[in-house]
Scaffold this active site. Structure first.
Site, PDB file in Angstrom:
ATOM      1  N   CYS A  42       0.815  -1.220   0.000  1.00  0.00           N
ATOM      2  CA  CYS A  42       0.000   0.000   0.000  1.00  0.00           C
ATOM      3  C   CYS A  42       0.846   1.266   0.000  1.00  0.00           C
ATOM      4  CB  CYS A  42      -0.966   0.004   1.182  1.00  0.00           C
ATOM      5  SG  CYS A  42      -0.181  -0.211   2.783  1.00  0.00           S
ATOM      6  N   ASP A  43       2.157   1.132  -0.018  1.00  0.00           N
ATOM      7  CA  ASP A  43       3.045   2.297  -0.001  1.00  0.00           C
ATOM      8  C   ASP A  43       3.399   2.730  -1.420  1.00  0.00           C
ATOM      9  OD1 ASP A  43       5.032   3.796   2.100  1.00  0.00           O
ATOM     10  OD2 ASP A  43       5.934   3.592   0.109  1.00  0.00           O
TER      11      ASP A  43
END
Length: 153
Positions: A105-106
């Site tokens: 999710c980064d």
């Protein structure tokens, strides 16, 4: 307030974020747009700071780095979480010089990892859920059997 910051604040007011905060899983420390600092509680009670860069939120995934909330700077590697498997991969202070977590999710971590979209679909940034999504991913890691505590200071 920018439109991006308004969406961020709406996400903070939403149930997903608020339920995690009410349960003591995470807490907002400060916002100085486009940065926000949160703490996430691990299973041993240690709170780890994360400084998020939220440019173009929520269309663009945020990126977060471990943060020393007391000193107001990056968390030194000797204070990062330890663990096995997923935790040691996600909290790898040597990867990208510790500027972000190695999680799908980064924003920075997802670059060059097109395979993650198929391998880890539930971990990919979800702009409709917002910041609670990233915080949940970190909380799950810090409360998993892979978590081994804080490194010795």
């Amino acid at each position: 307030m920018t439109p991006e910051e308004a969406v961020f604040h709406a996400h903070l007011a939403a149930g997903r974020y608020r339920s995690g905060a009410a349960a003591g899983r995470w807490q907002l420390v400060s916002v100085a747009w486009p940065y926000a600092i949160f703490v996430v509680r691990a299973r041993d009670g240690v709170e780890y700071g994360l400084r998020f860069e939220l440019q173009n939120y929520p269309r663009t995934p945020p990126t977060a780095r471990p943060w020393d909330v007391d000193l107001g700077g990056p968390l030194t590697a000797n204070k990062w979480p330890t663990g096995q498997n997923r935790v040691s991969l996600a909290f790898n202070s040597s990867w990208k010089n510790g500027v972000c977590l190695y999680v799908p999710c980064d924003r920075i971590a997802i670059e060059g990892h097109a395979n993650w979209y198929q391998q880890h679909p539930s971990l990919i940034w979800n702009p409709t859920v917002g910041i609670a999504h990233y915080l949940r991913v970190v909380h799950d890691l810090l409360n998993s059997g892979d978590y081994g505590g804080r490194r010795a200071a």
